[in-house]
Scaffold this active site. Structure first.
Site, PDB file in Angstrom:
ATOM      1  N   CYS A 139       0.820  -1.213   0.000  1.00  0.00           N
ATOM      2  CA  CYS A 139       0.000   0.000   0.000  1.00  0.00           C
ATOM      3  C   CYS A 139       0.853   1.261   0.000  1.00  0.00           C
ATOM      4  O   CYS A 139       2.075   1.218   0.125  1.00  0.00           O
ATOM      5  CB  CYS A 139      -0.993  -0.008   1.153  1.00  0.00           C
ATOM      6  SG  CYS A 139      -0.257   0.046   2.763  1.00  0.00           S
ATOM      7  N   ASP A 140       0.187   2.392  -0.094  1.00  0.00           N
ATOM      8  CA  ASP A 140       0.774   3.646  -0.550  1.00  0.00           C
ATOM      9  C   ASP A 140       2.127   4.018   0.059  1.00  0.00           C
ATOM     10  O   ASP A 140       3.102   4.233  -0.643  1.00  0.00           O
ATOM     11  CB  ASP A 140      -0.206   4.794  -0.300  1.00  0.00           C
ATOM     12  CG  ASP A 140      -1.488   4.640  -1.094  1.00  0.00           C
ATOM     13  OD1 ASP A 140      -1.627   3.630  -1.804  1.00  0.00           O
ATOM     14  OD2 ASP A 140      -2.356   5.515  -0.999  1.00  0.00           O
ATOM     15  N   SER A 164      -5.392  11.985  -2.045  1.00  0.00           N
ATOM     16  CA  SER A 164      -5.224  10.596  -2.463  1.00  0.00           C
ATOM     17  C   SER A 164      -4.975  10.539  -3.961  1.00  0.00           C
ATOM     18  O   SER A 164      -5.402  11.417  -4.719  1.00  0.00           O
ATOM     19  CB  SER A 164      -6.489   9.810  -2.120  1.00  0.00           C
ATOM     20  OG  SER A 164      -6.522   8.583  -2.803  1.00  0.00           O
TER      21      SER A 164
END
Length: 586
Positions: free
Chosen positions: A141-142, A489
């Protein structure tokens, strides 16, 4: 009594012995004084031959918080097999991660960017403490992707990055959907466009498998970066998480790391200014996440290279937007992989002069050499030829002006209007703005300002997807603008400007504006201005007072004491330029 290594093990060692004379693991495996250390290794079932081999850290961000990381532990086992097959000894460990999709829209998001530093720090400490000779890092994930790459560059031991792969798209009433559609459905639900049953149907359909968010949000953007910057094997970052073919890349990465040890190819041989420019190029060419403008300076910082938001923006200015990927476009990561993968994108950019082909990569070859046998696929429209782009300039634009002297960033991929001017409506937290949006307490044409959400002021520089998605769901995504000293985001779309610096918490202009001040944004010429004179801004600055946050102890407080400007990547230590010794050379 311990048995000597079996003949097969001795034969593997004899096949290709890498001297430990200069490797970190000699400090825990070589000589009579290290008998206690070797005793611990024997306790875990290692043979004398395995202890004598290079020790390779296999680090993953596995957890059960979200689908992004759920497959990483399984994939790590295949990496370990590759290391062992090439006469190395893998040592697996995990680090933390904070998944933005779960942390979004509440106080948990303050942990997200902080986790990038904790990931880098924890991998560094584990590698240092156990004297591992090389690193294969798996992330999903990010913030785990840049965090893992930062650790690699900081340690400067031979390293290979592996992306866990993207999620498969969901299917809803005959169309592909992603988690972005769920966030926007919340906005539709708030104005009565859809009901409870339809919202439930969307939320249960959007995420059908393991893997990271499927469009060109932050995780897939940084995965694209990993291949372009040279830290990942070609094609390895494109295959979706559920595809069993990922094991080919995982095994190959395990084998390849041993070759990098033998050749002493290190991350700082790979992460050069040219490589960073290549990374910025693929971000812009794919309409990628604005978060890359935060993470690329941070990766550069670990190598002692100055590469700030304005350097990133300079590359964005001259890069064509060629990949028709969500959120600004039509397709998801799976589609690009099946069209030809990240190398297809890089090949056309290289052929038309947008990439530096002489950059070294973890294959041991240059980027241009890696691309030699990549053929253009005419039977797809996910990636356009670089000389026939979707738009001539990139999908992400840097801004500067009296409202953002240290810069700001906006994603313009998929947008038709690139200029906006309107009166400010100011909010001192995301919660205040989100409440106003859900109550429809704003007007068309306004510029919504969310401040005190920067790296220090938040603390933690939260993402604002819940707010921007709600606006889009209400049909107002193109009718208002939003600016913040926080982040957005990768799933955000619309006229949303983030990373405004200096941030409000240190007295930046964004903290001085008032309701009704006219703000003008020009993504064509790269400007962001508030209609106030220098003297008026100076007068307001004299009455400005610093604020305290709710975080006066703990990890988030500690982060706020050390974090720097978003312009330089929101980093928390002096970086490679101040380094007096390198871990790899201990």
């Amino acid at each position: 009594m311990r048995q000597a290594a079996p003949p097969a093990a001795r034969m593997r060692m004899d096949a290709k012995v890498i001297s430990k004379a200069k490797l970190p693991s000699r400090h825990v495996t070589v000589g009579p004084a290290r008998a206690p250390h070797r005793s611990y290794l024997y306790a875990m079932g290692l043979s004398a031959a395995e202890i004598a081999q290079p020790l390779v850290g296999v680090a993953s961000c596995w957890n059960e918080a979200a689908p992004c990381n759920i497959s990483l532990m399984r994939q790590a086992q295949v990496v370990k097999k590759g290391v062992a097959a090439a006469n190395g000894t893998p040592r697996e460990f995990c680090t933390i991660t904070v998944t933005d999709g779960i942390a979004m829209g509440h106080q948990g998001m303050k942990s997200s960017l902080v986790s990038r530093e904790v990931i880098a720090d924890s991998v560094e400490l584990t590698m240092r403490g156990h004297c591992y000779d090389a690193l294969v890092g798996l992330a999903g994930c990010d913030k785990s992707l840049p965090g893992m790459m930062m650790a690699m560059v900081r340690l400067n031991v031979p390293s290979i990055f592996i992306y866990g792969g993207s999620i498969l798209p969901g299917s809803y009433r005959g169309r592909q959907i992603t988690v972005q559609d769920v966030f926007e459905a919340v906005g539709q639900h708030s104005v009565g466009t859809i009901g409870d049953a339809e919202l439930l149907e969307i939320e249960q359909a959007a995420c059908p498998s393991a893997g990271s968010c499927g469009a060109q949000f932050t995780a897939n953007t940084m995965a694209t970066v990993a291949e372009a910057i040279g830290l990942a094997l070609p094609y390895s970052c494109g295959a979706p998480a559920p595809y069993e073919m990922r094991d080919r890349f995982n095994f190959a990465s395990g084998e390849k790391i041993m070759e990098l040890i033998a050749k002493n190819i290190r991350p700082r041989d790979i992460i050069t200014l040219k490589a960073l420019e290549n990374a910025a190029t693929v971000v812009s060419a794919t309409g990628g996440s604005t978060n890359a403008a935060l993470h690329l300076p941070a990766i550069a910082h670990e190598a002692g290279i100055k590469f700030d938001l304005f350097d990133v923006a300079r590359i964005f200015e001259k890069t064509p937007y060629i990949a028709d990927l969500k959120p600004g476009g039509k397709y998801v990561a799976k589609d690009m992989f099946e069209a030809g993968g990240i190398p297809l994108l890089m090949k056309t950019l290289l052929d038309h002069g947008y990439l530096h082909g002489d950059c070294l990569t973890v294959t041991g070859r240059t980027l241009a050499e890696n691309m030699e046998h990549v053929a253009w696929n005419e039977h797809q429209d996910v990636v356009r030829p670089a000389n026939r782009p979707i738009t001539q300039t990139g999908g992400v634009v840097g801004l500067k002006g009296n409202l953002a002297p240290e810069g700001a960033i906006v994603k313009v991929a998929g947008m038709t209007e690139l200029k906006f001017s309107g009166p400010a409506r100011c909010f001192d937290s995301e919660e205040e703005c989100f409440e106003a949006v859900t109550q429809r307490n704003y007007r068309e044409g306004e510029v919504l300002v969310i401040r005190y959400e920067g790296p220090r002021g938040g603390p933690g520089m939260r993402e604002m997807l819940s707010t921007t998605a709600a606006l889009y769901g209400q049909g107002m995504g193109g009718k208002v603008a939003l600016i913040t000293d926080g982040r957005f985001s990768g799933a955000t779309r619309g006229f949303c400007i983030g990373h405004v610096g200096p941030e409000a918490a240190v007295g930046g202009p964004i903290g001085l504006i008032r309701d009704g001040d006219v703000i003008s944004i020009d993504a064509v010429n790269g400007t962001i201005e508030v209609a106030l004179s220098d003297s008026e801004l100076a007068a307001r600055a004299k009455t400005w007072k610093a604020r305290t946050t709710d975080y006066q102890s703990g990890a988030i407080w500690k982060y706020a004491q050390t974090v720097g400007s978003a312009r330089d990547g929101a980093v928390t230590h002096p970086g490679g330029a101040k380094e007096t010794h390198c871990y790899a050379d201990i």
